[in-house]
Design a protein around this motif. Structure first.
Motif, PDB file in Angstrom:
ATOM      1  N   VAL A 198       2.269  -2.352 -20.566  1.00 25.10           N
ATOM      2  CA  VAL A 198       0.828  -2.522 -20.317  1.00 25.10           C
ATOM      3  C   VAL A 198       0.578  -3.724 -19.418  1.00 25.10           C
ATOM      4  O   VAL A 198      -0.180  -3.643 -18.436  1.00 25.10           O
ATOM      5  N   VAL A 199       1.205  -4.854 -19.719  1.00 24.54           N
ATOM      6  CA  VAL A 199       0.972  -6.070 -18.943  1.00 24.54           C
ATOM      7  C   VAL A 199       1.532  -5.931 -17.522  1.00 24.54           C
ATOM      8  O   VAL A 199       0.901  -6.361 -16.546  1.00 24.54           O
ATOM      9  N   LEU A 200       2.698  -5.313 -17.383  1.00 23.65           N
ATOM     10  CA  LEU A 200       3.272  -5.107 -16.051  1.00 23.65           C
ATOM     11  C   LEU A 200       2.353  -4.260 -15.174  1.00 23.65           C
ATOM     12  O   LEU A 200       2.199  -4.523 -13.978  1.00 23.65           O
ATOM     13  N   VAL A 201       1.739  -3.252 -15.765  1.00 27.74           N
ATOM     14  CA  VAL A 201       0.833  -2.386 -15.005  1.00 27.74           C
ATOM     15  C   VAL A 201      -0.501  -3.081 -14.766  1.00 27.74           C
ATOM     16  O   VAL A 201      -1.064  -3.017 -13.665  1.00 27.74           O
ATOM     17  N   ALA A 202      -1.022  -3.776 -15.783  1.00 26.74           N
ATOM     18  CA  ALA A 202      -2.313  -4.447 -15.640  1.00 26.74           C
ATOM     19  C   ALA A 202      -2.293  -5.486 -14.521  1.00 26.74           C
ATOM     20  O   ALA A 202      -3.292  -5.660 -13.802  1.00 26.74           O
ATOM     21  N   ALA A 203      -1.174  -6.184 -14.354  1.00 20.34           N
ATOM     22  CA  ALA A 203      -1.081  -7.208 -13.320  1.00 20.34           C
ATOM     23  C   ALA A 203      -1.157  -6.627 -11.915  1.00 20.34           C
ATOM     24  O   ALA A 203      -1.385  -7.374 -10.945  1.00 20.34           O
ATOM     25  N   LEU A 204      -0.993  -5.317 -11.768  1.00 20.69           N
ATOM     26  CA  LEU A 204      -1.103  -4.689 -10.453  1.00 20.69           C
ATOM     27  C   LEU A 204      -2.505  -4.809  -9.865  1.00 20.69           C
ATOM     28  O   LEU A 204      -2.689  -4.648  -8.661  1.00 20.69           O
ATOM     29  N   ILE A 205      -3.490  -5.101 -10.698  1.00 18.45           N
ATOM     30  CA  ILE A 205      -4.855  -5.302 -10.193  1.00 18.45           C
ATOM     31  C   ILE A 205      -4.869  -6.406  -9.144  1.00 18.45           C
ATOM     32  O   ILE A 205      -5.585  -6.313  -8.137  1.00 18.45           O
ATOM     33  N   ALA A 206      -4.083  -7.465  -9.376  1.00 17.35           N
ATOM     34  CA  ALA A 206      -4.061  -8.599  -8.457  1.00 17.35           C
ATOM     35  C   ALA A 206      -3.475  -8.230  -7.102  1.00 17.35           C
ATOM     36  O   ALA A 206      -3.655  -8.959  -6.127  1.00 17.35           O
ATOM     37  N   VAL A 207      -2.769  -7.117  -7.022  1.00 13.40           N
ATOM     38  CA  VAL A 207      -2.257  -6.599  -5.751  1.00 13.40           C
ATOM     39  C   VAL A 207      -3.214  -5.551  -5.185  1.00 13.40           C
ATOM     40  O   VAL A 207      -3.529  -5.549  -3.993  1.00 13.40           O
ATOM     41  N   ALA A 208      -3.686  -4.667  -6.062  1.00 17.26           N
ATOM     42  CA  ALA A 208      -4.483  -3.528  -5.607  1.00 17.26           C
ATOM     43  C   ALA A 208      -5.787  -3.948  -4.946  1.00 17.26           C
ATOM     44  O   ALA A 208      -6.182  -3.364  -3.914  1.00 17.26           O
ATOM     45  N   VAL A 209      -6.472  -4.932  -5.504  1.00 17.21           N
ATOM     46  CA  VAL A 209      -7.773  -5.339  -4.949  1.00 17.21           C
ATOM     47  C   VAL A 209      -7.618  -5.905  -3.541  1.00 17.21           C
ATOM     48  O   VAL A 209      -8.297  -5.441  -2.602  1.00 17.21           O
ATOM     49  N   PRO A 210      -6.745  -6.900  -3.310  1.00 19.42           N
ATOM     50  CA  PRO A 210      -6.607  -7.393  -1.933  1.00 19.42           C
ATOM     51  C   PRO A 210      -6.020  -6.365  -0.972  1.00 19.42           C
ATOM     52  O   PRO A 210      -6.399  -6.326   0.206  1.00 19.42           O
ATOM     53  N   VAL A 211      -5.093  -5.521  -1.429  1.00 14.64           N
ATOM     54  CA  VAL A 211      -4.536  -4.487  -0.557  1.00 14.64           C
ATOM     55  C   VAL A 211      -5.639  -3.541  -0.084  1.00 14.64           C
ATOM     56  O   VAL A 211      -5.671  -3.135   1.084  1.00 14.64           O
ATOM     57  N   THR A 212      -6.551  -3.187  -0.977  1.00 14.51           N
ATOM     58  CA  THR A 212      -7.652  -2.300  -0.610  1.00 14.51           C
ATOM     59  C   THR A 212      -8.521  -2.931   0.475  1.00 14.51           C
ATOM     60  O   THR A 212      -8.873  -2.280   1.472  1.00 14.51           O
ATOM     61  N   LEU A 213      -8.864  -4.191   0.304  1.00 17.31           N
ATOM     62  CA  LEU A 213      -9.689  -4.870   1.302  1.00 17.31           C
ATOM     63  C   LEU A 213      -8.979  -4.948   2.654  1.00 17.31           C
ATOM     64  O   LEU A 213      -9.588  -4.710   3.707  1.00 17.31           O
ATOM     65  N   ALA A 214      -7.687  -5.277   2.627  1.00 15.83           N
ATOM     66  CA  ALA A 214      -6.939  -5.381   3.876  1.00 15.83           C
ATOM     67  C   ALA A 214      -6.830  -4.028   4.561  1.00 15.83           C
ATOM     68  O   ALA A 214      -6.977  -3.923   5.785  1.00 15.83           O
ATOM     69  N   ALA A 215      -6.568  -2.987   3.799  1.00 15.44           N
ATOM     70  CA  ALA A 215      -6.419  -1.652   4.381  1.00 15.44           C
ATOM     71  C   ALA A 215      -7.718  -1.159   5.009  1.00 15.44           C
ATOM     72  O   ALA A 215      -7.691  -0.358   5.941  1.00 15.44           O
ATOM     73  N   LEU A 216      -8.841  -1.647   4.512  1.00  9.82           N
ATOM     74  CA  LEU A 216     -10.145  -1.237   5.032  1.00  9.82           C
ATOM     75  C   LEU A 216     -10.666  -2.179   6.115  1.00  9.82           C
ATOM     76  O   LEU A 216     -11.839  -2.134   6.483  1.00  9.82           O
ATOM     77  N   GLY A 217      -9.800  -3.052   6.615  1.00 15.08           N
ATOM     78  CA  GLY A 217     -10.158  -3.846   7.783  1.00 15.08           C
ATOM     79  C   GLY A 217     -10.651  -5.242   7.524  1.00 15.08           C
ATOM     80  O   GLY A 217     -11.212  -5.865   8.420  1.00 15.08           O
ATOM     81  N   ARG A 218     -10.458  -5.772   6.319  1.00 15.49           N
ATOM     82  CA  ARG A 218     -10.889  -7.134   6.017  1.00 15.49           C
ATOM     83  C   ARG A 218      -9.743  -7.974   5.440  1.00 15.49           C
ATOM     84  O   ARG A 218      -9.778  -8.406   4.294  1.00 15.49           O
ATOM     85  N   PRO A 219      -8.676  -8.204   6.231  1.00 14.93           N
ATOM     86  CA  PRO A 219      -7.536  -8.974   5.697  1.00 14.93           C
ATOM     87  C   PRO A 219      -7.893 -10.403   5.304  1.00 14.93           C
ATOM     88  O   PRO A 219      -7.317 -10.951   4.365  1.00 14.93           O
TER      89      PRO A 219
END
Length: 467
Positions: A198-219
């Motif tokens: 659970v904790v290993l997967v939950a920590a992916l939020i800290a990657v997913a949120v910035p990756v989403t912003l960067a992929a959409l043109g706001r690095p």
């Protein structure tokens, strides 16, 4: 994915934010939020009196838990990790190569979540969290035939039957329980392994949120939001609850959807498999928790921003494949949903007053989000809708994703199907308010990060959170 790829701009660059602009309004907004939290606490404590005639089943209103000032083995580590992120997080996020910044963010988030869990101790805060009689692991030993489990799942949702599922199993689609059954089949038995996953997967939020912003043109916004995605008060409930798992899975699905739009724009061969994978994760998400269907609002926002409808088409195919697989195995989502609503009103929801929780829930989620996100949300609304700073909502991922998250929370709140405990239940939604923190002035970000840390540490050391 390199920043040169993700910087295929769809959004207009945000104008620099003056260090003084809006700071007083930020503080006023946080002050108003504190007043709402205090009101929710005061009214809730009044309702908890034996002679009030009202039952809210929350002993630290608006949070679900018990007052228990305490320290534990994770206390010192939690303070040290918080200090490191406050002092060095923004600078490291700004200057490290992108992939290293993401890796550092993931490891920092993992350490933050685990240290907070360990404030309550190894058994009470971590290994034993998912083994209580109302949790998923309680049912795992009895599930020896998965096809039969899926065929019979709906028949055991309602309460007051000899074979009724426990609270969390009955309150969620079978996908949530299946995760823990599969772990057990893989030899990862017991609460410690379940909590670790659970904790290993939950920590992916800290990657997913910035990756989403960067992929959409706001690095640049992605780098600004990264430390806030790490140092979230919501980490108190990420470690350890099933909702932490749900948040990590669905956040990864949203990030893959954003990456697929960028890949389609760049005509890369992995575009359609990435979109398909996004759809599978988001489709599985609604079989983790019924309410996660509302994350479709965030997914639609990502597709609008990415302007690649092929990505949406493949994602929908992936999601439909998951729905079809569960249906073929004997579980129809809508049947489960209607039965779980009936089960919901067989329990404490029948007596918990909607008139209180419809606004106290917002106070609870404000605690889980922290003051930085509250202030950032005010900035996002101002930038999206109010002059003179109004910008194009449909072209800026920082604004549109945060607005989509607010809408998902408001829909969930108005439904009346989440009366209390939303600091945990709404983690998959509140994660998508974090992009708005990129709007906070650069010179004040350390202070806001410190506020996030103080809230998390105070809650974890004063309250023994349930579930």
């Amino acid at each position: 994915m390199s920043e040169s790829t993700t910087a295929d701009r769809l959004a207009e660059p945000a104008p620099p934010v003056s260090r003084r602009t809006g700071v007083r309004a930020d503080l006023v907004t946080v002050g108003v939020a504190l007043l709402v939290i205090a009101a929710a606490a005061g009214v809730g404590l009044y309702y908890n009196r034996p002679d009030s005639g009202v039952v809210i089943y929350a002993f630290v209103p608006p949070l679900f838990g018990n007052w228990l000032p305490h320290v534990g083995p994770g206390s010192v580590f939690a303070v040290l990790i918080a200090a490191a992120v406050v002092l060095q997080g923004p600078a490291l996020a700004a200057r490290l190569p992108w992939r290293r910044a993401l890796a550092a963010g993931y490891l920092a988030s993992l350490a933050w979540i685990f240290s907070l869990a360990m404030v309550d101790g190894w058994s009470r805060g971590f290994a034993g969290r998912l083994t209580t009689p109302q949790e998923y692991l309680h049912e795992v030993p009895g599930i020896t035939d998965i096809p039969r489990f899926l065929r019979e799942f709906s028949s055991r949702i309602l309460d007051f039957q000899p074979n009724s599922w426990t609270t969390h199993v009955s309150g969620h689609p079978p996908g949530a329980t299946l995760v823990f059954v599969w772990l057990d089949r893989l030899g990862l038995h017991g609460g410690a392994w379940a909590s670790t996953v659970v904790v290993l997967v939950a920590a992916l939020i800290a990657v997913a949120v910035p990756v989403t912003l960067a992929a959409l043109g706001r690095p640049e916004a992605a780098r600004a939001a990264l430390p806030f995605a790490v140092l979230s008060p919501g980490a108190v409930w990420l470690g350890v609850s099933g909702d932490g798992l749900f948040a990590g899975v669905t956040a990864t699905g949203i990030a893959l959807l954003a990456l697929s739009t960028a890949a389609f724009r760049a005509r890369r061969g992995h575009a359609w498999p990435t979109a398909l994978a996004a759809g599978v994760l988001l489709g599985y998400g609604i079989f983790l928790s019924y309410g996660l269907v509302l994350l479709g609002v965030v997914a639609v926002a990502v597709v609008i921003l990415g302007r690649q409808w092929r990505a949406a088409a493949f994602a929908v195919l992936g999601a439909l494949a998951v729905v079809g697989a569960f249906a073929a195995a004997g579980f129809w989502w809508l049947d489960g949903y209607h039965l779980v609503v009936e089960r919901y009103y067989q329990g404490v929801a029948l007596v918990r007053p909607y008139s209180y929780w419809v606004w106290a829930d917002l106070a609870a989620v404000a605690v889980a989000c922290g003051p930085a996100v509250v202030a950032a949300a005010r900035r996002g609304v101002t930038a999206a809708f109010l002059p003179p700073t109004r910008r194009s909502l449909l072209r800026d991922p920082v604004l549109l994703i945060a607005v989509a998250a607010v809408l998902a929370i408001l829909f969930a709140d108005s439904s009346g199907l989440s009366k209390a405990e939303v600091e945990r239940i709404w983690l998959p939604f509140s994660a998508w308010l974090v992009p708005a923190t990129a709007l906070l002035p650069t010179g004040h970000r350390r202070g806001w990060l410190a506020g996030q840390a103080v809230v998390a540490l105070a809650v974890n050391h004063l309250v023994l959170t349930n579930w």
